[in-house]
Write an enzyme that holds these catalytic residues in place. Structure first.
Site: not given
Ligand code: CTP
Length: 151
Positions: A44, A46
């Site tokens: 992806k 990442k």
């Molecule tokens: N999530 C959430 N609230 C946040 C960050 C994440 O509810 N502030 C949720 C995302 O919507 C997802 C889950 O946690 O369903 C896992 O998210 P992930 O992509 O691992 O984390 P992120 O912090 O969103 O990472 P990135 O910044 O890489 O997108």
């Protein structure tokens, strides 16, 4: 027994993750999490800070999580939902509408994300702190150099 299933990378485990998992668990009696493998993430584009094994260990230590399995690709979800006998498929609302095609076999739910925190933001904060530290050391070194020059 109502089973909830969700997916994610969960890198640099933060309060947004905790709150999401807590709310997901409240939707049912059992929460299972598909954690993206390092290989899947690299496909992806990442790269996580924490390796897959550590992200799984942290998820397993979370009181809201009952089981964790690897997420290896985009196509496995239907198989996982059937195997786990999931009643609810739930994700944060950054995925709003993206998994509606699964609604023929499971209830699809999107929960609001916690504001102002994400793995990306934590990474940027650490980077900025690191940059500040380097600048402090640089100015201390140049201050020392000028003291030495004036000896
Ligand atoms: N999530 C959430 N609230 C946040 C960050 C994440 O509810 N502030 C949720 C995302 O919507 C997802 C889950 O946690 O369903 C896992 O998210 P992930 O992509 O691992 O984390 P992120 O912090 O969103 O990472 P990135 O910044 O890489 O997108």
């Amino acid at each position: 027994m109502k089973t909830v299933i969700t997916y994610g990378t969960f890198d640099l485990y933060h309060v947004g993750h905790v709150r999401l998992l807590s709310r997901l668990r409240e939707l049912g009696d059992r929460l299972v999490v598909g954690c993206s493998t390092d290989e899947f993430n690299s496909r992806k584009g990442k790269r996580s800070v924490m390796p897959y094994e550590q992200r799984v260990e942290i998820l397993r230590a979370c009181r809201y999580v009952d089981d964790v399995f690897p997420e290896n690709n985009w196509e496995q979800k239907r198989g996982d939902i059937l195997r786990e006998k999931a009643d609810i498929f739930a994700m944060g609302d950054d995925w709003l509408g993206k998994f509606n095609d699964l609604s023929d076999i499971v209830e699809v739910v999107y929960l609001p994300r916690t504001k102002d925190i994400s793995t990306t933001e934590v990474r940027q904060l650490v980077k900025a702190l690191h940059r500040d530290k380097i600048n402090q050391v640089r100015s201390a070194v140049s201050h020392l150099a000028s003291l030495v020059d004036n000896l």
